[in-house]
Design a protein around this motif. Structure first.
Motif, mmCIF file in Angstrom:
data_model
loop_
_atom_site.group_PDB
_atom_site.id
_atom_site.type_symbol
_atom_site.label_atom_id
_atom_site.label_comp_id
_atom_site.label_asym_id
_atom_site.label_seq_id
_atom_site.Cartn_x
_atom_site.Cartn_y
_atom_site.Cartn_z
ATOM 1 N N LYS A 81 -37.308 4.924 83.705
ATOM 2 C CA LYS A 81 -37.917 5.482 84.910
ATOM 3 C C LYS A 81 -37.433 4.726 86.150
ATOM 4 N N GLY A 82 -37.036 5.473 87.155
ATOM 5 C CA GLY A 82 -36.576 4.871 88.395
ATOM 6 C C GLY A 82 -35.085 4.555 88.396
ATOM 7 N N ARG A 83 -34.434 4.721 87.267
ATOM 8 C CA ARG A 83 -32.984 4.473 87.187
ATOM 9 C C ARG A 83 -32.242 5.797 87.170
ATOM 10 N N ARG A 84 -30.998 5.726 87.555
ATOM 11 C CA ARG A 84 -30.174 6.929 87.543
ATOM 12 C C ARG A 84 -29.767 7.244 86.102
ATOM 13 N N LEU A 85 -29.966 8.486 85.706
ATOM 14 C CA LEU A 85 -29.562 8.939 84.379
ATOM 15 C C LEU A 85 -28.353 9.853 84.512
ATOM 16 N N TYR A 86 -27.410 9.679 83.629
ATOM 17 C CA TYR A 86 -26.239 10.547 83.598
ATOM 18 C C TYR A 86 -26.357 11.467 82.397
ATOM 19 N N LEU A 87 -26.304 12.756 82.653
ATOM 20 C CA LEU A 87 -26.383 13.739 81.584
ATOM 21 C C LEU A 87 -24.984 14.190 81.203
ATOM 22 N N ALA A 88 -24.819 14.468 79.926
ATOM 23 C CA ALA A 88 -23.530 14.938 79.432
ATOM 24 C C ALA A 88 -23.739 16.194 78.610
ATOM 25 N N LEU A 89 -22.870 17.150 78.790
ATOM 26 C CA LEU A 89 -22.861 18.351 77.971
ATOM 27 C C LEU A 89 -21.659 18.268 77.043
ATOM 28 N N ASP A 90 -21.915 18.375 75.762
ATOM 29 C CA ASP A 90 -20.842 18.332 74.769
ATOM 30 C C ASP A 90 -20.834 19.663 74.047
ATOM 31 N N THR A 91 -19.699 20.312 74.050
ATOM 32 C CA THR A 91 -19.610 21.617 73.399
ATOM 33 C C THR A 91 -18.727 21.537 72.162
ATOM 34 N N THR A 92 -19.096 22.316 71.169
ATOM 35 C CA THR A 92 -18.316 22.438 69.945
ATOM 36 C C THR A 92 -18.243 23.915 69.603
ATOM 37 N N VAL A 93 -17.044 24.411 69.383
ATOM 38 C CA VAL A 93 -16.861 25.811 69.011
ATOM 39 C C VAL A 93 -16.650 25.867 67.501
ATOM 40 N N LEU A 94 -17.445 26.709 66.853
ATOM 41 C CA LEU A 94 -17.363 26.851 65.405
ATOM 42 C C LEU A 94 -16.790 28.217 65.052
ATOM 43 N N TRP A 95 -15.751 28.200 64.270
ATOM 44 C CA TRP A 95 -15.106 29.414 63.777
ATOM 45 C C TRP A 95 -14.701 30.378 64.890
ATOM 46 N N ASN A 96 -14.367 29.842 66.045
ATOM 47 C CA ASN A 96 -13.978 30.650 67.207
ATOM 48 C C ASN A 96 -15.017 31.729 67.527
ATOM 49 N N ARG A 97 -16.271 31.453 67.154
ATOM 50 C CA ARG A 97 -17.295 32.466 67.363
ATOM 51 C C ARG A 97 -18.554 31.897 68.009
ATOM 52 N N TYR A 98 -18.986 30.735 67.548
ATOM 53 C CA TYR A 98 -20.230 30.138 68.034
ATOM 54 C C TYR A 98 -19.925 28.898 68.857
ATOM 55 N N CYS A 99 -20.672 28.738 69.905
ATOM 56 C CA CYS A 99 -20.513 27.552 70.747
ATOM 57 C C CYS A 99 -21.831 26.769 70.737
ATOM 58 N N MET A 100 -21.787 25.547 70.210
ATOM 59 C CA MET A 100 -22.964 24.680 70.218
ATOM 60 C C MET A 100 -22.855 23.758 71.419
ATOM 61 N N ILE A 101 -23.946 23.611 72.129
ATOM 62 C CA ILE A 101 -23.969 22.736 73.296
ATOM 63 C C ILE A 101 -25.036 21.673 73.085
ATOM 64 N N HIS A 102 -24.630 20.415 73.198
ATOM 65 C CA HIS A 102 -25.557 19.292 73.074
ATOM 66 C C HIS A 102 -25.760 18.687 74.458
ATOM 67 N N LEU A 103 -27.007 18.492 74.834
ATOM 68 C CA LEU A 103 -27.342 17.812 76.074
ATOM 69 C C LEU A 103 -27.702 16.374 75.712
ATOM 70 N N SER A 104 -27.037 15.427 76.343
ATOM 71 C CA SER A 104 -27.256 14.019 76.034
ATOM 72 C C SER A 104 -27.407 13.211 77.304
ATOM 73 N N VAL A 105 -28.025 12.043 77.159
ATOM 74 C CA VAL A 105 -28.092 11.056 78.231
ATOM 75 C C VAL A 105 -27.029 10.020 77.918
ATOM 76 N N SER A 106 -26.223 9.673 78.884
ATOM 77 C CA SER A 106 -25.209 8.650 78.692
ATOM 78 C C SER A 106 -25.835 7.285 78.953
ATOM 79 N N CYS A 107 -25.770 6.413 77.959
ATOM 80 C CA CYS A 107 -26.376 5.082 78.047
ATOM 81 C C CYS A 107 -25.480 4.072 77.374
ATOM 82 N N CYS A 108 -25.056 3.055 78.124
ATOM 83 C CA CYS A 108 -24.223 1.974 77.573
ATOM 84 C C CYS A 108 -22.961 2.513 76.891
#
Length: 115
Positions: A81-108
């Motif tokens: 709390k009170g610190r700057r958080l960096y968010l990252a979106l990581d995408t993975t395409v499976l079988w050229n059909r589905y796209c999974m998106i992971h939302l993460s916080v970048s830490c260390c």
């Protein structure tokens, strides 16, 4: 921060296994299960024994991931709390059909999955 303070596992052995896995992950800086062996005390005589231990834990249906992970994640976010958080979106395409998106916080230099 103590794991037991925030999580309510069905079995304390699950929490112990999780804590060793987190410790080994942070110390080794790798996602490779064999790399974790050096960071975990064990009576196992063969490297495969420790690796099988992790695989059993991850495949155990009685382990409730949400009850262990979500409280820890929320406690960590509260401490940031009170610190700057960096968010990252990581995408993975499976079988050229589905796209999974992971939302993460970048830490260390590591991405901590949120969603």
């Amino acid at each position: 921060m103590r794991l037991r303070q925030y999580s309510h596992p069905r079995d304390l052995r699950h929490l112990k296994a999780l804590s060793w896995m987190v410790t080994a992950l942070v110390c080794s800086g790798r996602l490779s299960l064999p790399e974790w062996e050096a960071y975990v005390p064990s009576r196992a005589r063969q490297a495969q024994s420790t690796e099988r231990r992790w695989q059993r834990f991850m495949g155990n249906r009685r382990v409730r991931i949400k009850s262990l992970y979500v409280p820890l994640l929320l406690a960590a976010i509260h401490r940031w709390k009170g610190r700057r958080l960096y968010l990252a979106l990581d995408t993975t395409v499976l079988w050229n059909r589905y796209c999974m998106i992971h939302l993460s916080v970048s830490c260390c230099g590591r991405a901590v999955p949120l969603l």
